[in-house]
Design a protein around this motif. Sequence first.
Motif, PDB file in Angstrom:
ATOM      1  N   VAL A 243       0.851  -1.200   0.000  1.00 41.00           N
ATOM      2  CA  VAL A 243       0.000   0.000   0.000  1.00 41.00           C
ATOM      3  C   VAL A 243       0.888   1.251   0.000  1.00 41.00           C
ATOM      4  CG1 VAL A 243      -1.708   1.326   1.329  1.00 41.00           C
ATOM      5  CG2 VAL A 243      -1.951  -1.156   1.124  1.00 41.00           C
ATOM      6  N   THR A 244       1.974   1.228   0.764  1.00 40.23           N
ATOM      7  CA  THR A 244       2.903   2.358   0.796  1.00 40.23           C
ATOM      8  C   THR A 244       3.541   2.579  -0.579  1.00 40.23           C
ATOM      9  OG1 THR A 244       3.363   1.906   3.119  1.00 40.23           O
ATOM     10  CG2 THR A 244       4.932   3.301   1.961  1.00 40.23           C
ATOM     11  N   LEU A 245       4.000   1.498  -1.200  1.00 36.39           N
ATOM     12  CA  LEU A 245       4.600   1.621  -2.538  1.00 36.39           C
ATOM     13  C   LEU A 245       3.624   2.298  -3.504  1.00 36.39           C
ATOM     14  CD1 LEU A 245       6.306  -1.827  -3.310  1.00 36.39           C
ATOM     15  CD2 LEU A 245       7.384   0.318  -2.632  1.00 36.39           C
ATOM     16  N   ALA A 246       2.389   1.813  -3.509  1.00 38.67           N
ATOM     17  CA  ALA A 246       1.422   2.333  -4.482  1.00 38.67           C
ATOM     18  C   ALA A 246       1.094   3.794  -4.219  1.00 38.67           C
ATOM     19  CB  ALA A 246       0.158   1.484  -4.465  1.00 38.67           C
ATOM     20  N   THR A 247       0.912   4.164  -2.945  1.00 37.71           N
ATOM     21  CA  THR A 247       0.513   5.544  -2.657  1.00 37.71           C
ATOM     22  C   THR A 247       1.675   6.520  -2.845  1.00 37.71           C
ATOM     23  OG1 THR A 247       0.738   4.948  -0.318  1.00 37.71           O
ATOM     24  CG2 THR A 247      -1.483   5.103  -1.187  1.00 37.71           C
ATOM     25  N   VAL A 248       2.895   6.110  -2.452  1.00 36.91           N
ATOM     26  CA  VAL A 248       4.053   6.984  -2.687  1.00 36.91           C
ATOM     27  C   VAL A 248       4.314   7.100  -4.186  1.00 36.91           C
ATOM     28  CG1 VAL A 248       6.549   7.189  -2.360  1.00 36.91           C
ATOM     29  CG2 VAL A 248       5.084   6.631  -0.413  1.00 36.91           C
ATOM     30  N   GLY A 249       4.118   5.994  -4.914  1.00 37.80           N
ATOM     31  CA  GLY A 249       4.251   6.031  -6.374  1.00 37.80           C
ATOM     32  C   GLY A 249       3.275   7.030  -6.978  1.00 37.80           C
ATOM     33  N   LEU A 250       2.075   7.048  -6.431  1.00 39.09           N
ATOM     34  CA  LEU A 250       1.051   7.969  -6.906  1.00 39.09           C
ATOM     35  C   LEU A 250       1.451   9.426  -6.663  1.00 39.09           C
ATOM     36  CD1 LEU A 250      -1.883   6.884  -7.844  1.00 39.09           C
ATOM     37  CD2 LEU A 250      -2.608   8.307  -5.966  1.00 39.09           C
ATOM     38  N   MET A 251       2.008   9.686  -5.486  1.00 32.71           N
ATOM     39  CA  MET A 251       2.463  11.051  -5.191  1.00 32.71           C
ATOM     40  C   MET A 251       3.571  11.457  -6.163  1.00 32.71           C
ATOM     41  SD  MET A 251       2.613  11.129  -1.024  1.00 32.71           S
ATOM     42  CE  MET A 251       1.291  10.414  -0.050  1.00 32.71           C
ATOM     43  N   ALA A 252       4.504  10.524  -6.429  1.00 35.36           N
ATOM     44  CA  ALA A 252       5.623  10.829  -7.324  1.00 35.36           C
ATOM     45  C   ALA A 252       5.133  11.049  -8.753  1.00 35.36           C
ATOM     46  CB  ALA A 252       6.662   9.708  -7.278  1.00 35.36           C
ATOM     47  N   LEU A 253       4.284  10.156  -9.246  1.00 33.20           N
ATOM     48  CA  LEU A 253       3.784  10.280 -10.618  1.00 33.20           C
ATOM     49  C   LEU A 253       2.880  11.498 -10.759  1.00 33.20           C
ATOM     50  CD1 LEU A 253       3.153   6.493 -11.109  1.00 33.20           C
ATOM     51  CD2 LEU A 253       4.517   7.857 -12.688  1.00 33.20           C
ATOM     52  N   GLY A 254       2.103  11.780  -9.710  1.00 38.32           N
ATOM     53  CA  GLY A 254       1.182  12.912  -9.743  1.00 38.32           C
ATOM     54  C   GLY A 254       1.893  14.254  -9.820  1.00 38.32           C
ATOM     55  N   ARG A 255       3.157  14.296  -9.383  1.00 38.01           N
ATOM     56  CA  ARG A 255       3.903  15.562  -9.436  1.00 38.01           C
ATOM     57  C   ARG A 255       4.166  15.998 -10.863  1.00 38.01           C
ATOM     58  NH1 ARG A 255       6.618  13.800  -4.885  1.00 38.01           N
ATOM     59  NH2 ARG A 255       8.482  13.091  -5.958  1.00 38.01           N
ATOM     60  N   SER A 256       4.404  15.032 -11.771  1.00 38.44           N
ATOM     61  CA  SER A 256       4.674  15.448 -13.152  1.00 38.44           C
ATOM     62  C   SER A 256       3.459  15.244 -14.065  1.00 38.44           C
ATOM     63  CB  SER A 256       5.902  14.716 -13.701  1.00 38.44           C
ATOM     64  OG  SER A 256       5.767  13.324 -13.532  1.00 38.44           O
ATOM     65  N   ASP A 257       2.475  14.474 -13.627  1.00 33.82           N
ATOM     66  CA  ASP A 257       1.306  14.224 -14.473  1.00 33.82           C
ATOM     67  C   ASP A 257       0.081  14.046 -13.578  1.00 33.82           C
ATOM     68  OD1 ASP A 257      -0.627  13.364 -16.193  1.00 33.82           O
ATOM     69  OD2 ASP A 257       0.462  11.619 -16.934  1.00 33.82           O
ATOM     70  N   THR A 258      -0.735  15.114 -13.508  1.00 34.34           N
ATOM     71  CA  THR A 258      -1.853  15.107 -12.555  1.00 34.34           C
ATOM     72  C   THR A 258      -2.943  14.096 -12.931  1.00 34.34           C
ATOM     73  OG1 THR A 258      -2.766  16.985 -13.735  1.00 34.34           O
ATOM     74  CG2 THR A 258      -1.573  17.478 -11.714  1.00 34.34           C
ATOM     75  N   GLU A 259      -2.892  13.577 -14.143  1.00 31.34           N
ATOM     76  CA  GLU A 259      -3.802  12.500 -14.573  1.00 31.34           C
ATOM     77  C   GLU A 259      -3.821  11.354 -13.543  1.00 31.34           C
ATOM     78  OE1 GLU A 259      -6.646  11.115 -16.861  1.00 31.34           O
ATOM     79  OE2 GLU A 259      -5.588  12.995 -17.281  1.00 31.34           O
ATOM     80  N   TRP A 260      -2.660  11.078 -12.955  1.00 28.13           N
ATOM     81  CA  TRP A 260      -2.548   9.992 -11.977  1.00 28.13           C
ATOM     82  C   TRP A 260      -3.392  10.259 -10.729  1.00 28.13           C
ATOM     83  CZ3 TRP A 260      -0.514   5.279 -12.643  1.00 28.13           C
ATOM     84  CH2 TRP A 260       0.339   5.082 -13.734  1.00 28.13           C
ATOM     85  N   LEU A 261      -3.709  11.531 -10.479  1.00 28.62           N
ATOM     86  CA  LEU A 261      -4.428  11.871  -9.253  1.00 28.62           C
ATOM     87  C   LEU A 261      -5.950  11.859  -9.447  1.00 28.62           C
ATOM     88  CD1 LEU A 261      -2.099  14.802  -8.081  1.00 28.62           C
ATOM     89  CD2 LEU A 261      -1.988  12.403  -7.398  1.00 28.62           C
ATOM     90  N   SER A 262      -6.398  11.308 -10.563  1.00 29.33           N
ATOM     91  CA  SER A 262      -7.836  11.316 -10.864  1.00 29.33           C
ATOM     92  C   SER A 262      -8.632  10.426  -9.916  1.00 29.33           C
ATOM     93  CB  SER A 262      -8.076  10.841 -12.291  1.00 29.33           C
ATOM     94  OG  SER A 262      -7.810   9.446 -12.375  1.00 29.33           O
ATOM     95  N   GLY A 263      -7.967   9.498  -9.253  1.00 29.78           N
ATOM     96  CA  GLY A 263      -8.693   8.600  -8.356  1.00 29.78           C
ATOM     97  C   GLY A 263      -8.882   7.212  -8.958  1.00 29.78           C
ATOM     98  N   SER A 264      -8.869   7.131 -10.289  1.00 30.11           N
ATOM     99  CA  SER A 264      -9.129   5.827 -10.909  1.00 30.11           C
ATOM    100  C   SER A 264      -7.955   4.863 -10.696  1.00 30.11           C
ATOM    101  CB  SER A 264      -9.445   5.985 -12.392  1.00 30.11           C
ATOM    102  OG  SER A 264      -8.326   6.526 -13.052  1.00 30.11           O
ATOM    103  N   SER A 265      -6.738   5.415 -10.569  1.00 26.36           N
ATOM    104  CA  SER A 265      -5.615   4.497 -10.346  1.00 26.36           C
ATOM    105  C   SER A 265      -5.636   3.932  -8.922  1.00 26.36           C
ATOM    106  CB  SER A 265      -4.271   5.171 -10.645  1.00 26.36           C
ATOM    107  OG  SER A 265      -4.249   6.478 -10.151  1.00 26.36           O
ATOM    108  N   VAL A 266      -6.145   4.713  -7.959  1.00 28.06           N
ATOM    109  CA  VAL A 266      -6.300   4.185  -6.594  1.00 28.06           C
ATOM    110  C   VAL A 266      -7.346   3.073  -6.602  1.00 28.06           C
ATOM    111  CG1 VAL A 266      -6.504   4.844  -4.171  1.00 28.06           C
ATOM    112  CG2 VAL A 266      -6.100   6.603  -5.882  1.00 28.06           C
TER     113      VAL A 266
END
Lengths: 205, 205
Positions: free
Chosen positions: A155-178
């Motif tokens: 869970v930590t890997l996935a959420t930290v990955g999301l924070m990292a990816l979301g910094r350069s591409d906000t598409e990742w923060l849409s909620g669908s990847s969670v």
Amino acid sequence: MTRQERAARTRCELVHAAAVLFEQQGFAQTTLNGICREVGVSSGALHFHFENKAAIANAIEEKASSTLRHTVSRQRPRRAGALQELIDTSHVLVAQLRDDLIVRSGVRLSHDIARQGGPAFRQEWQARVRALLEEAKEDGSLAPGVSVAEVAATVTLATVGLMALGRSDTEWLSGSSVTGFWRLVLPQLAGADFADRLDPCGAAA
Amino acid sequence: MTRQERAARTRCELVHAAAVLFEQQGFAQTTLNGICREVGVSSGALHFHFENKAAIANAIEEKASSTLRHTVSRQRPRRAGALQELIDTSHVLVAQLRDDLIVRSGVRLSHDIARQGGPAFRQEWQARVRALLEEAKEDGSLAPGVSVAEVAATVTLATVGLMALGRSDTEWLSGSSVTGFWRLVLPQLAGADFADRLDPCGAAA
């Protein structure tokens, strides 16, 4: 507007302008002059509120931390045990990273090696993930055979990955990847009595 | 040693010293003088090889990229279909981040906002994850009902999370967190004929 109100408004504008510039350029490249220019105030006005650039960054990080800490530690209605609460919390976190400029900038700053700050929030989040999984083991929402340490790490890997990816591409923060992450791991995690009730989409939406 | 050999050795030493300093301090805080001091050469000797700090960083990033690109694109023996190849590749990636200073520093640099570089390798890795999952769908190692896009996103989240966490705590790069991730998701992913053969520990170890 009283002098006090004006001062509070200027401080708020300075913090927001700094957050935008830190996010765009990183801490090292942002200048106090640049911040003053954005707000349209003199450097004297800035120094009335903040001694230096680090002081503004600290203010942003503290505000972001307190928002996130509040989100993470908040008790939510237990729709389907502590595991659902973890799912819901992860969705709220991602929504905040997407929608709240100060949170986004604060997280960015805490990863900026030029600032020598530590990723303090990350550790709190890891502790909370673990605590909720321990609770989920108790209340039966987490299946008995599952390793809490292993799930917490994933869970930590996935959420930290999301924070990292979301910094350069906000598409990742849409909620669908969670949602996709939870959909994939839930069948392995869900306790028998909870399998039908756990909702990978979370309650945040 | 010929003059040419000496020059090649100095260049190599400069790149390694810079990689250490960039990793410790970030790009913005590292100075050319600091790099010269580490190697024990004059700034004239450094400028014989590199025009400026950005040129050294580019050399590190290019070397890291070519190593990672080679790792990621390499065809491996298909022990159990393309899904196993994806698992194996993820393990080799993490081992390289752990053991190869230039790779680690190159990845770090490509995330350093002060450098205005792009996370180019990340995009290549995402493309490779997707391609291997498409192949896995063909060869049956990925179960028919599974969404390639959703799995690709989750694998990307976990591996990027690992790179981010590994930067501040190398414990994450031990390989056990990759194994834990695969162990958790494999039961959802594995095609019926492959379920017993897929190995979450990967072939890298």
